[in-house]
Enzyme design. Sequence first.
Site, PDB file in Angstrom:
ATOM      1  N   LYS A  68      12.141  17.476   3.551  1.00  0.00           N
ATOM      2  CA  LYS A  68      11.543  18.517   4.388  1.00  0.00           C
ATOM      3  C   LYS A  68      12.384  19.794   4.427  1.00  0.00           C
ATOM      4  O   LYS A  68      11.836  20.898   4.462  1.00  0.00           O
ATOM      5  CB  LYS A  68      11.338  17.969   5.809  1.00  0.00           C
ATOM      6  N   MET A 112     -16.262 -12.119  -9.745  1.00  0.00           N
ATOM      7  CA  MET A 112     -15.416 -12.561 -10.850  1.00  0.00           C
ATOM      8  C   MET A 112     -14.526 -13.718 -10.410  1.00  0.00           C
ATOM      9  O   MET A 112     -14.296 -14.664 -11.174  1.00  0.00           O
ATOM     10  CB  MET A 112     -14.563 -11.390 -11.366  1.00  0.00           C
TER      11      MET A 112
END
Lengths: 574, 165
Positions: free
Chosen positions: A162, A481
Amino acid sequence: MELSGGEIIAQFLHDEGVEYLFGYPGGAVLQIYDALLRADKTKHILVRHEQAATHAADGYARSTGKTGVALVTSGPGMTNAVTGIATAYLDSIPLVVLTGQVPTGVIGSDAFQEVDSVGISRPCVKHNFLVKDINDLAETLTKAFYLASSGRPGPVVVDIPKDVTDPNIKIPYTYQQSIEMRSYNPVTKGHPFQIKKALELMLQAKKPVFYTGGGVVLGNASETLRTLVKTLNFPITSTLMGLGAYPSSDEQFLGMLGMHGTYEANMAMHDTDVLIAVGARFDDRVTGHLEHFCPTAKIIHIDIDPSSISKTVQVDIPIVGDVDDVLTSMLELLKDSDNKVTNDSDAMKAWWKQIKQWRKKNCLRYNKKTKTIKPQYVIEKLNEITDDDAYITSDVGQHQMFAAQYYKFEKPRHWINSGGLGTMGFGLPAAMGVQLAHLDKTVACVTGEGSIQMNIQELATCMQYQLPIKIINLNNRYLGMVRQWQEFFYEGRYAMSYMDSIPDFVKLAESYRHVGMKVEQTSDVEDALREAFAMKDKLVFIDFISNREENVYPMIAEGKGHHEMELAPDSELL
Amino acid sequence: MRHIISILLENESGALSRVAGLFSARAYNIESLTVAPTEDPSMSRMTLVTSGSAEIIEQITKQLNKLIDVVKLNDLNVSCVQHIEREMMLIKLKAPASAREEIMRLTDIFRANIIDVNGDTYTVELTGTTEKLNAFINVFDCDSILETVRSGVMGIARGSSSLHV
């Protein structure tokens, strides 16, 4: 021009020509967001979860060939993005992901929303950076975009503390478009001797096959591939990732190969004497059991990444280089009179005759006369209704395989799916990136009730930016699946693959002010699709209540060879 | 087969963890790894000892080359290269009066140096191949060895060939 760190990022994205930035704000990136307000050339798209930011940037990148860009905050913002970063890594997609970080002074102190972003992302990025000094910021961004898009593409993470974006600290900024790196020099030109040797082998082949992958799409080599394949009259098969690089409608195209590939493609792989692998990486879902892989073939492998060559399968003629460049060299060599194409030879005639025999199996046939909706039928109708310019994204599972098998892709970059990592939840956010890149084109997301719920929150993003995606939900109330594998390999014990408490998708779509449709009979499928695709400016969620226990065929079980594939049993075809 | 791989690496924070991470992620062996800056402070030189079949070693070198921080590398165990390897060891031994003569004799035989002495211990410095260091350890019984610290293997090619940018 003197700029703060935040302003450098905004200005750099503008200078780099970044159209869209997919992101989600948070503490560590507040100063970047504040600076972005002043940059009007790059449009920020506010997603609803950071995973979606990376998938959307990924969809943008896959459909355009440009680098996708995402911006997320530190800590959870970054960890949420990891799945999207890994997805892009496994499929070699150019992404730059900017992640906020706590200020340099508190790094390592377990500060609020601190994680070791460089450490977490290291195994799933092409490279990553932690920018500790504002003076390194612009150059690092140049490197990040260069690395992401050159050589074998991939995601690059730039972690920005920052304090580096402090609005009160300003330094001179100039945009640098390119950069030299002594440790990074991707090879692009293939070795002329290897190319010549490969071509000689190809011209002697009696049963050749092209096996092409995502590298052809990434390397923008489709046109050259088409010309070469046509010139040689060789059969060609494609991996899941390569679909669209060669037109599916062409008679030389055998369809997809591998675990759910076509009978003719896999049998040709098994019998071939010269395999020409182009931008493909011999993935286990493609090769089947390595012991049975192409037992009689000499293998030529063209790839830009040396580490892809002889990784799992030892090859005879490796060619490291840019795929388009190498294929172009081959075409040029073919103009020489010594390199005679003998595609009308008896051997080639016999090979095509054999392939025609295999084709007669009609391995993708299924029973179309059922009242219950067959997922294959929905994809076939989708293929009929949409034109070659439509973009199809998918999630992961049976629906993905059905889309790959039954949709006939004619152009590269139009089939967008997570092949390597197999990320459920990819389809919808990827479709957002695709739609934003191609505002006037049709974009459909083929999904299932399992996958779609992994990033369902993005329906809000679609509302905010008016993205008229068509969601084709193949709803079988199972994790299809998983259920198929449980039926085949776990004696039908359906452990946790049943989808309970499924929402009313029509009402759900409507609650986001989209259009919802529910279709329950085969006879209604076509009309519903036509109605949905006629709504050009609306997102339409079509919930197809489809056959519950449909299986994906053909199938090569894990550990079997190409020649051991199983076709749909007759009982399923009645 | 055992291979010694010499690597020139950008002297960036995290470069070492990229190499180490590659080996753990792809389940390659590391026998030893040693790294320090070179005469050019922007680069580090790493010597990595690994083992595997020819195919595995080929993949290891390719994967290492793929790391952006790797500037250049050289496998010292290929047929066209002859190399020298050295490892350094510091070993702290119990040295009661009765054993002092013998330790000094062994130190001479191995061309080692005693670099620290007090009433109870000798600390010996020894340089050589891994086998030589192991041989020195083996002449003492476990009870008399208080501590060993080894640098890991460093390697360099014979003759004029060199790994530089």
